[in-house]
Design an enzyme around this catalytic site. Structure first.
Site, PDB file in Angstrom:
ATOM      1  N   GLN A  87       0.756  -1.076  -0.207  1.00  0.00           N
ATOM      2  CA  GLN A  87       0.181   0.347  -0.050  1.00  0.00           C
ATOM      3  C   GLN A  87       0.771   1.656  -0.070  1.00  0.00           C
ATOM      4  O   GLN A  87       0.397   2.375  -0.335  1.00  0.00           O
ATOM      5  CB  GLN A  87      -1.081   0.146   1.275  1.00  0.00           C
ATOM      6  CG  GLN A  87      -1.777  -1.083   1.163  1.00  0.00           C
ATOM      7  CD  GLN A  87      -2.249  -1.351   2.671  1.00  0.00           C
ATOM      8  OE1 GLN A  87      -1.714  -1.966   3.570  1.00  0.00           O
ATOM      9  NE2 GLN A  87      -3.502  -0.636   2.759  1.00  0.00           N
ATOM     10  N   VAL A  89       3.591   4.071  -1.128  1.00  0.00           N
ATOM     11  CA  VAL A  89       3.890   4.626  -2.583  1.00  0.00           C
ATOM     12  C   VAL A  89       5.464   4.742  -2.491  1.00  0.00           C
ATOM     13  O   VAL A  89       5.905   5.182  -3.468  1.00  0.00           O
ATOM     14  CB  VAL A  89       3.462   5.694  -2.647  1.00  0.00           C
ATOM     15  CG1 VAL A  89       1.943   5.673  -2.720  1.00  0.00           C
ATOM     16  CG2 VAL A  89       3.629   7.044  -1.839  1.00  0.00           C
ATOM     17  N   ASP A  90       6.292   4.048  -1.745  1.00  0.00           N
ATOM     18  CA  ASP A  90       7.819   4.633  -1.524  1.00  0.00           C
ATOM     19  C   ASP A  90       8.469   3.257  -2.148  1.00  0.00           C
ATOM     20  O   ASP A  90       8.138   2.300  -2.552  1.00  0.00           O
ATOM     21  CB  ASP A  90       8.359   5.186  -0.044  1.00  0.00           C
ATOM     22  CG  ASP A  90       7.919   3.149   0.888  1.00  0.00           C
ATOM     23  OD1 ASP A  90       8.834   2.353   0.548  1.00  0.00           O
ATOM     24  OD2 ASP A  90       7.202   3.821   1.709  1.00  0.00           O
ATOM     25  N   HIS A 105      -1.185   1.869  -4.618  1.00  0.00           N
ATOM     26  CA  HIS A 105      -1.736   3.088  -4.386  1.00  0.00           C
ATOM     27  C   HIS A 105      -0.813   3.954  -4.606  1.00  0.00           C
ATOM     28  O   HIS A 105      -0.881   5.197  -4.702  1.00  0.00           O
ATOM     29  CB  HIS A 105      -1.715   3.007  -2.765  1.00  0.00           C
ATOM     30  CG  HIS A 105      -2.639   2.994  -2.323  1.00  0.00           C
ATOM     31  ND1 HIS A 105      -2.554   2.304  -0.886  1.00  0.00           N
ATOM     32  CD2 HIS A 105      -3.674   1.639  -2.152  1.00  0.00           C
ATOM     33  CE1 HIS A 105      -4.066   1.885  -0.129  1.00  0.00           C
ATOM     34  NE2 HIS A 105      -4.417   1.438  -0.738  1.00  0.00           N
ATOM     35  N   THR A 171       0.420  -2.608   8.381  1.00  0.00           N
ATOM     36  CA  THR A 171      -0.825  -2.546   7.930  1.00  0.00           C
ATOM     37  C   THR A 171      -2.085  -3.256   8.931  1.00  0.00           C
ATOM     38  O   THR A 171      -2.066  -3.773   9.398  1.00  0.00           O
ATOM     39  CB  THR A 171      -1.326  -2.708   6.242  1.00  0.00           C
ATOM     40  OG1 THR A 171      -2.556  -2.663   6.073  1.00  0.00           O
ATOM     41  CG2 THR A 171      -1.731  -4.712   6.679  1.00  0.00           C
ATOM     42  N   LEU A 208      -3.907 -18.851  11.740  1.00  0.00           N
ATOM     43  CA  LEU A 208      -3.135 -17.804  12.071  1.00  0.00           C
ATOM     44  C   LEU A 208      -2.217 -17.938  12.710  1.00  0.00           C
ATOM     45  O   LEU A 208      -2.405 -17.981  13.942  1.00  0.00           O
ATOM     46  CB  LEU A 208      -4.544 -16.490  12.399  1.00  0.00           C
ATOM     47  CG  LEU A 208      -3.761 -15.456  12.063  1.00  0.00           C
ATOM     48  CD1 LEU A 208      -3.810 -14.349  11.492  1.00  0.00           C
ATOM     49  CD2 LEU A 208      -5.133 -14.728  13.552  1.00  0.00           C
TER      50      LEU A 208
END
EC number: 2.3.1.286
Length: 230
Positions: A87, A89-90, A105, A171, A208
């Site tokens: 997610q 953007v770097d 994104h 996240t 999990l």
């Protein structure tokens, strides 16, 4: 053949490199309301502000480096077919050495035409009003703003469906549609959830494993867990 490890990453993995996320401070991103700098409405209202904001983010990105979590993920490629869905953007995953990275994104170091969304350029410097596409349309940050479609989502779903192992790192699992990817894992796929403040995942039908820690320390534990499956 290597098993496929699909990893969904969010702001928590980049935070330790010094990149801030608006969710850390009540809807403010580097002192700006996200509605002003991360929505189509904000762009129409004040494009100069938006251009300056992302120019500053681009400069900030040059000053930070991948942290231990990014580097461990890259090293896992030695034993797994690692595909990162981020997610963020770097470009810290790429700089750490990860080869398969899908940005849900958008990417800070790219720009695109405001009219022809397929016209995308690599862009490392400031973006200004005189920067246009071949048809003289203004260029804008290649960022998926709130309220816009996520073009890479279909590819992300296809990758997730093939996962032998699925990991969630840094996240909140509260930003959709990215948070819904976990629902596309096969029923027998082990899921690893690494976050200092993990939330309860409803209706999860998978095995999990929760690691309650920051990304850099937790990745060491996740690395050990994954190698038990080899």
């Amino acid at each position: 053949m290597k098993k496929k490890l699909v990893v969904l990453t969010g702001a928590g993995i980049s935070a330790e490199s010094g990149i801030k996320t608006f969710r850390d401070s009540d809807g403010l991103w580097e002192g700006h309301n996200v509605q002003d700098v991360a929505t189509p409405e904000g762009w129409r209202k004040n494009p100069a502000l938006v251009l300056d904001f992302y120019n500053q983010r681009r400069k900030q990105l040059k000053e930070v480096t991948p942290n231990a979590a990014h580097l461990i993920l890259a090293k896992l490629q030695e034993d797994f077919d690692v595909h990162i869905i981020t997610q963020n953007v770097d470009d810290l995953h790429e700089r750490a050495g990860s080869k398969k990275v899908l940005h849900l994104h958008g990417e800070l170091l790219k720009v695109r035409s405001t009219v022809d969304y397929s016209y995308i350029l690599d862009w490392k410097e400031d973006l200004n009003f005189e920067d246009v596409d071949p048809n003289n349309h203004q260029l804008r940050p290649h960022i998926v703003w709130f309220g816009e479609e996520v073009p890479a989502l279909e590819e992300a779903v296809e990758i997730t469906e093939l996962a032998d192992y699925f990991a969630v790192i840094g996240t909140s699992l509260q930003v959709y549609p990215a948070a819904g990817l976990i629902d596309f894992t096969k029923a027998n796929t082990p899921v690893f959830y690494l976050d200092p403040k993990p939330i309860k995942i409803p209706n999860l039908r998978n095995e999990l494993h929760v690691i309650t820690d920051i990304a850099s320390r937790g990745m060491l534990e996740l690395q050990k867990m994954l190698h038990q499956f080899i």
